[in-house]
Design an enzyme around this catalytic site. Structure first.
Site, short mmCIF file in Angstrom:
data_model
loop_
_atom_site.label_atom_id
_atom_site.label_comp_id
_atom_site.label_asym_id
_atom_site.label_seq_id
_atom_site.Cartn_x
_atom_site.Cartn_y
_atom_site.Cartn_z
CB SER A 98 -0.90 0.00 1.25
OG SER A 98 -0.09 -0.16 2.40
CE1 TYR B 282 14.54 2.50 5.97
CE2 TYR B 282 16.63 3.25 5.05
CZ TYR B 282 15.33 2.80 4.86
OH TYR B 282 14.84 2.63 3.59
CE LYS C 296 8.25 23.73 4.34
NZ LYS C 296 9.65 23.96 4.70
#
Ligand code: NAP
Ligand code: GDP
Length: 318
Positions: A13, A139, A190
């Site tokens: 997804s 990570y 933004k």
């Protein structure tokens, strides 16, 4: 029939998963059944839930995309979560793939996990040659362990578990949440909001000088599908645009200004972190296999991504 495949896509997804789904739906191959999963199907940090998922779908092949993923600023504040969640997901998916006889797993590393102090361009042999950049060490070490595990599963059990190493990815269905987004979706949202509110100043974090290679998610999707079908090495393969396509964050900001037709000015907030200066990766190995692969031109891919956001901002991950 024996060459029928059931392909389970974890993280189906997300940005990359949705792009693979789009390419697959445009192909219509009859001997492949594709299943695109989200965290709603199972929390892959949970061994039992993951096992039930594999028992339900009985995959012959797995594309393992699911991960805790985020931009520079999210990584800087959550290194422990990135490390633990990704270690758990990767261990469950690989171990259960082994236990249930999956024929091939393609997992996903990233060019941001390479050593911080290194020579450029980086290639597939250099993943473990020194500590990663401190901003995203959680990570990075979790992702690096996928490569270690792939080699161990091959050595001990003969499994064809491999991995790809994409550069920075962008495209439709990205994560636009300012708390966790990467630079392109972060700046798209933004700028969209600035224009909506009639503002005239586009503030970009950092100096604008860092360099990045950006791959359009639909190009990456085609390459992922090729890896699943054709690439049979345990060793990772870098899936990146050419070195000559590297751009600065400032150039990226200018592309976005053009795509939005924004008439105001760009300002750099140099009090904010730059992260890694560059992580230039070589796609020589990919080019050896696919010398003629055409990447979508950067401005066109940026325009398509901006147009997608304009049409879908109400339902996008904001
Ligand atoms: P994304 O858009 O954030 O999608 C992450 C996917 O992982 C979503 O489908 C999410 O499901 C799923 N997920 C997260 N935690 C989960 C959990 N505990 N259990 C089950 N599913 C979980 O990420 P992406 O950008 O598509 O990244 C896909 C892969 O590419 C990742 O492995 C990432 O490390 C790698 N990669 C990304 C980039 C980049 O620039 N984006 C660059 C290089 C490599 P929900 O939708 O339900 O939350
Ligand atoms: P990275 O490539 O792993 O460092 O991840 P990012 O996609 O977060 O890119 C970070 C680069 O873009 C850094 O140089 C940031 O200083 C710069 N940047 C500028 N504005 C933004 C923003 O709004 N969000 C993010 N994530 N990065 C930004």
């Amino acid at each position: 029939m024996s060459d029928n495949k059931t392909i389970l896509v974890t993280g189906g997804s997300g940005l990359v998963g949705r792009a693979i789904q789009k390419v697959i739906e445009s192909e219509g191959k009859s001997n492949e059944t594709w299943v695109f999963l989200s965290s709603k199907d199972a929390d892959l940090c949970d061994y039992n839930a993951t096992k039930q998922l594999f028992e339900k779908y009985k995959p012959t092949h797995v594309i393992h995309l699911a991960a805790m993923v985020g931009g520079l600023f999210h990584n800087m504040s959550h290194n422990l979560d990135f490390l633990r969640n990704n270690l758990h997901m990767n261990d469950n998916v690989l171990q259960i793939s082994y236990e249930t006889g999956v024929k091939k797993v393609v997992s996903c590393l990233s060019t941001c996990i390479f050593p911080d102090k290194t020579e450029y361009p980086i290639d597939e042999t250099m993943i473990h040659n020194g500590p990663p950049h401190p901003s995203n060490f959680g990570y990075s070490y979790a992702k690096r362990m996928i490569d270690v595990m792939n080699k161990a599963y091959f050595e001990q059990h003969g499994c064809m578990f491999t991995s790809v190493v994409p550069c920075n990815v962008f495209g439709p269905h990205d994560n636009y949440n300012p708390e966790s987004s990467h630079v392109i979706p972060g700046l798209i949202k933004k700028l969209f909001d600035i224009i909506k509110e009639g503002g005239d100043t586009f503030t970009v974090m950092g100096t604008g000088k860092p360099l990045r290679q950006f791959i359009y998610s639909l190009d990456l999707a085609k390459l992922f599908i090729w890896v699943l079908r054709e690439y049979n090495e345990v060793e990772p393969i870098i899936l990146s645009v050419d070195e000559s396509s590297e751009v600065s964050i400032q150039q990226l900001a200018e592309e976005l200004v053009n795509a939005f037709d924004f008439k105001g000015k760009i300002v750099f907030d140099t009090t904010k972190a730059d992260g890694q200066f560059k992580k230039t990766a070589s796609n020589k190995k990919l080019r050896k296999y696919l010398p003629d692969f055409q990447f979508t031109e950067f401005s066109q891919a940026i325009k398509e991504s901006v147009d997608w956001y304009k049409e879908n901002h109400d339902t996008a991950r904001n």
